[in-house]
Enzyme design. Structure first.
Site, short mmCIF file in Angstrom:
data_model
loop_
_atom_site.label_atom_id
_atom_site.label_comp_id
_atom_site.label_asym_id
_atom_site.label_seq_id
_atom_site.Cartn_x
_atom_site.Cartn_y
_atom_site.Cartn_z
CD GLN A 448 38.53 32.20 11.22
OE1 GLN A 448 38.53 31.11 12.02
NE2 GLN A 448 39.18 33.32 11.50
N GLY A 469 36.66 30.93 26.51
CA GLY A 469 37.64 30.95 26.03
C GLY A 469 37.67 31.57 24.35
CD1 TRP A 726 43.34 29.62 7.38
CD2 TRP A 726 43.02 27.50 7.10
NE1 TRP A 726 44.03 29.01 8.40
CE2 TRP A 726 43.76 27.66 8.26
CE3 TRP A 726 42.87 26.29 6.44
CZ2 TRP A 726 44.19 26.39 8.98
CZ3 TRP A 726 43.25 25.12 7.30
CH2 TRP A 726 43.84 25.16 8.53
NE ARG A 727 51.40 29.07 2.90
CZ ARG A 727 52.18 29.12 4.00
NH1 ARG A 727 51.78 30.04 4.67
NH2 ARG A 727 53.16 28.55 4.02
CG ASP A 729 47.33 27.91 11.27
OD1 ASP A 729 47.48 27.47 12.31
OD2 ASP A 729 46.37 28.27 10.50
CD GLU A 762 42.78 33.62 9.22
OE1 GLU A 762 42.66 34.17 10.29
OE2 GLU A 762 42.23 32.44 9.24
CG HIS A 763 47.46 31.79 7.73
ND1 HIS A 763 47.02 30.89 8.42
CD2 HIS A 763 47.46 32.71 8.99
CE1 HIS A 763 46.38 31.09 9.56
NE2 HIS A 763 46.84 32.11 9.85
CD GLU A 784 45.54 34.37 12.90
OE1 GLU A 784 45.75 33.41 12.32
OE2 GLU A 784 44.87 34.49 14.00
CE1 TYR A 787 48.99 32.86 12.47
CE2 TYR A 787 49.09 30.44 13.37
CZ TYR A 787 48.39 31.69 13.23
OH TYR A 787 47.23 31.89 13.90
#
Length: 886
Positions: A448, A469, A726-727, A729, A762-763, A784, A787
């Site tokens: 991102q 990967g 983005w929070r 993780d 996310e998150h 996402e 978590y």
């Protein structure tokens, strides 16, 4: 995080009783505002325009660093000024000049005034004239019809209604605005949208007549008649026109106005004896569009104008001042490295390597404060650039084909700790370059917040690490790739307005809009199937503003708005359609500059380029001028202090915010960025929307940040183009945890017809996206869930388990989401479940297409894709897909 916990952090050290009163009253006010969705200002009569927002403000005292006086004029009802707990106290606004005032609106917090006066003066120190007073104030919103004039307006509180100080969410002054005299200091046409009947060649566009440069010009074909016109953005009262002719001037011409770009036209000046040079005409007329129509040429050539200046009387939306002249070759600061092709390649390579070694390590450099930008002047370079964290690389030609890297611009799984994965290859960018792979392939294995924009790849492009990967998604826009684009192990990707030789690869969610060479839609419901979504053209698109270097000076280029866009905005060997702005109109901010300094430059008419670094802000960056550009270099990072908002854009057209990194501070901010106010929701800005592009938000990771909402969009027709909210993780010690880096929601959309392309969120701990506006559209969504819910009881939405990733309000009757993916990885407690990923009213015009949900490694579960429909995922079934809803 509960709303009350977030609200309490905004209050300085006070008693528990005070905290509870403030939280309860604030919560009630929020609920009422959500239910009514009413404008902030209930006007009792036809008042003049709002003239106080973003103006200089002072106060007798402040309660603490989070309640500065500037909060009362920032247009944000989530920030406030509060004073010391004593009488009397005052707050005053400097309007910049003496004006007639006809209305004042005070939006009180719980600590209101029982007795106060509204006073005006021509001096900051008085004497003061009282134009309103009361001894029976009851709080809430006071809308006061007043009569008076002054440069300074103040609220003077003499008796508090509570044991605390005076506290105002907003202090708004309405009035006549600027004087009605002809404002010859302001060029209302400067850098406004323009068009012409013809151009002599690509180097003489219409925009060159409105850029205030004496070295660029518009010239027409060699025939009669010809015209050039400018859009002032709204109807203006025009009082003077100045024409600076090149040698090919008009013998006979008219100056004409209209409220439509196609007429009918009203002539406000004409001559049949033009003699070239500089013509200054005093005129009387009004219109949104102003046209110079030449009917008889003085030479065999076309018409040619160095510059057209248009002056207006006060009022309307004309900016009050123009930017004080800035250097056209500025100092961008120590973190910007500028190369030219006369520099030995070995010297450039050594500089590239030094920065990369300092920025490559995922374990030590990801959350570091260092920021870097590489700028390459037009030319050809034989170098290989590896790009690490918080680093941007950019060409300085007007088009990508003007700077060529004969080698590579590479992102890979660089570190042993990456274990072959690129899932943390965040915060790096490449822009406005040609990469000549010499018959090979370039590798851009990112996740991102790593845009690949305005690039020209001669060869192939790999979007995955060499190890094959995992990498977790990225973004390409306005790019040409002559060979194939291979996604391989990329989990998801969004490609926009580009041309590829071909595309290969599909995992969970590959989305395309406006891409030549993209595969057709083929979205299988089988986990092992193809998951491609091609929506056709991009409905509305405007590429990012960018810096280029020409004729020994820097310039800022503003690409035109496109509708139903397909392919890049630029063509090899041809200029990008748009407007060029001299850097004389651009203020280059440095991290040492205060918010007040930057705001003064914006209010003074400047665009702002933020050089790389960390900007600690004690007040918001406020934009109340139409068409202002905020452009970040090298991941310039804004950190709000004391709970303020980082960027506040008013109810104005055409603002462009690009390349900013907003990192939440340790005191909770109600929002990190706002676009428009709720009062402006009903205004269409389709012709000149606000754009928010490559703007990234982070809560936690670097510091223990907190923010209730990241981005709130009230302005209709706004384009949110590529953002990662983005929070964190993971991050530095003590910066991440369920009760540490608290954040409710990433994006809140209240405006109508808002478009989000490339939306990564996310998150967050509640709804990740809340969509209240009508006619909205999302093209590509990656998400996402958090978590870290410690248990199911800690993550309940009433009777529902967890919060949907996108919540479309029940009142919404039209919406379209296409190519949407959301994933769970409940690492802290795998027994946690999410009831559904998307939540929306059941309506044939609220449409969803091609949705993917994933349980990463089977750690956590989802019951349904949307509402109570669609399959779920769990430890046994990790992937599920749904074609449409309803």
């Amino acid at each position: 995080m509960s709303p009350s916990a977030g609200g309490a952090t905004l209050v300085a050290s006070t008693s528990l009783t005070r905290r509870l009163i403030v939280v309860v009253l604030t919560t009630v006010a929020m609920i009422v505002s959500l239910v009514t969705i009413a404008p902030l200002v209930p006007k009792a009569h036809a008042a003049g325009p709002l003239i106080s927002q973003g103006k200089p403000v002072t106060a007798s005292s402040v309660e603490n660093g989070g309640t500065a006086a500037v909060n009362a004029v920032d247009g944000n009802t989530g920030t406030r000024w509060s004073s010391a707990a004593a009488d009397p106290q005052w707050i005053q606004i400097d309007l910049g000049s003496t004006v007639a005032i006809d209305q004042v609106v005070l939006n009180w917090e719980a600590a209101y005034a029982r007795s106060y006066q509204i006073q005006v003066s021509s001096s900051a120190s008085g004497p003061w004239t009282t134009i309103y007073s009361t001894t029976a104030g009851d709080g809430g919103v006071d809308t006061l019809a007043v009569t008076g004039s002054g440069r300074y307006v103040r609220m003077n509180g003499t008796a508090r209604a509570t044991g605390y100080g005076y506290s105002l969410w907003e202090f708004q002054v309405f009035g006549a605005g600027a004087p009605s005299a002809c404002n010859t200091d302001v060029n209302a046409a400067l850098n406004k949208p323009s068009s012409a009947s013809s151009t002599e060649n690509a180097g003489t566009p219409a925009a060159s007549a409105f850029d205030a440069s004496a070295t660029t010009r518009w010239s027409s074909a060699a025939s009669d008649p010809q015209w050039v016109q400018v859009d002032l953005g709204s109807t203006q009262s025009i009082c003077r026109v100045v024409l600076n002719w090149e040698a090919a001037y008009g013998r006979a011409y008219q100056v004409q106005t209209s409220d439509s770009s196609t007429g009918p036209w009203t002539t406000i000046f004409s001559t049949t004896t033009g003699d070239g040079g500089i013509d200054t005409a005093t005129v009387t007329g009004s219109g949104r569009y102003v046209r110079v129509t030449g009917t008889v040429r003085a030479t065999p050539y076309g018409y040619s104008l160095w510059d057209v200046q248009i002056n207006t009387t006060g009022g309307g939306t004309t900016n009050p001042t123009t930017c004080a002249a800035q250097p056209t070759v500025p100092d961008f600061g120590p973190n910007v490295r500028i190369f030219e092709d006369s520099t030995p390649d070995a010297t450039i390579q050594a500089s590239l390597n030094e920065v990369f070694e300092a920025q490559k390590d995922t374990q030590t450099d990801q959350f570091h404060d260092r920021r870097d930008a590489f700028l390459f002047k037009p030319g050809s370079y034989n170098v290989y650039a590896n790009i690490g964290f918080n680093t941007s690389i950019q060409g300085l030609a007007q088009n990508p084909d003007g700077v060529t890297i004969n080698g590579a611009v590479t992102v890979d799984a660089f570190n042993a700790s990456d274990a072959g994965n690129a899932t943390q290859n965040f915060w790096r960018s490449a822009e406005n370059l040609t990469i000549n792979t010499n018959g090979g392939r370039n590798r851009w294995g990112v996740s991102q917040a790593a845009p690949f924009r305005r690039m020209n790849v001669l060869g192939g492009l790999d979007l995955f690490p060499a190890s094959y990967g995992w990498s977790s998604g990225g973004y390409i826009s306005d790019t040409r790739v002559s060979g194939s684009v291979e996604s391989a192990s990329q989990q998801q990707w969004y490609s926009k307005d580009s041309t590829f030789g071909s595309w290969s690869g599909s995992n969970w969610n590959m989305v395309f809009s406006g891409v030549n060479g993209a595969p057709a839609t083929n979205f299988s419901t089988a986990p092992s199937g193809v998951h491609h979504t091609n929506v056709g053209s991009t409905p509305t698109s405007r590429d990012v503003p960018y810096i280029y270097f020409a004729n020994n000076e820097y310039r800022l280029f503003l690409p035109d708005l496109r509708t139903n866009a397909t392919g890049p905005s630029w063509a090899v060997g041809a200029p990008t359609p748009g407007t060029s702005v001299s850097f004389s109109q651009v203020f280059v901010a440095r991290p040492s500059d205060s918010a007040a300094t930057i705001n003064a430059r914006i209010a003074g008419g400047c665009h702002v380029v933020f050089s790389p670094g960390i900007y600690n802000l004690n007040a918001p960056i406020v934009v109340n001028r139409a068409n202002t550009v905020l452009l970040g270099m090298g991941y310039a990072t804004l950190v709000p202090q004391g709970g303020v908002t980082a960027i506040s854009v008013g109810d104005v057209d055409g603002v462009r915010v690009k390349g900013m990194f907003i990192d939440a501070g340790t005191t909770n901010s109600s929002s990190l960025m706002t676009v428009g106010t709720t009062a402006g929701i009903g205004t269409s800005r389709a012709a000149n929307p606000v754009t928010v592009q490559d703007v990234f938000f982070r809560i936690g990771g670097r510091v223990a940040g907190k923010a209730t909402n990241s981005l709130v969009v009230n302005s209709s027709n706004t384009i949110v183009d590529h953002t990662w909210m983005w929070r964190a993780d993971h991050g530095n010690g003590g910066t991440v945890g369920w009760t540490i880096n608290t954040a409710d929601t990433g994006l809140v959309v209240n405006g109508n017809n808002v478009l989000a392309t490339g939306l990564f969120v996310e998150h967050y701990q509640k709804y990740e996206v809340i969509w209240n506006g009508q006619g909205g559209r999302i093209i590509f969504f990656q998400n996402e869930k958090p978590y870290d819910p410690p248990n199911q009881a800690a993550w309940m939405n009433g009777s529902l388990q967890g919060y949907a990733s996108i919540k479309v309000a029940d009142s919404v009757t039209s919406f379209l989401g296409q190519g949407l993916g959301s994933y769970v990885f409940f690492q802290a407690n795998p027994s946690v479940n999410l009831s559904h990923t998307f939540e929306a009213p059941v309506n044939a015009n609220v449409r969803w297409q091609n949705m993917a949900i994933v349980s990463l490694g089977g750690v956590g579960s989802i019951s349904h894709v949307i509402n109570d429909a669609g399959p779920g995922v769990n430890s046994g079934t990790n992937n599920a897909y749904m074609l449409s809803y309803p």
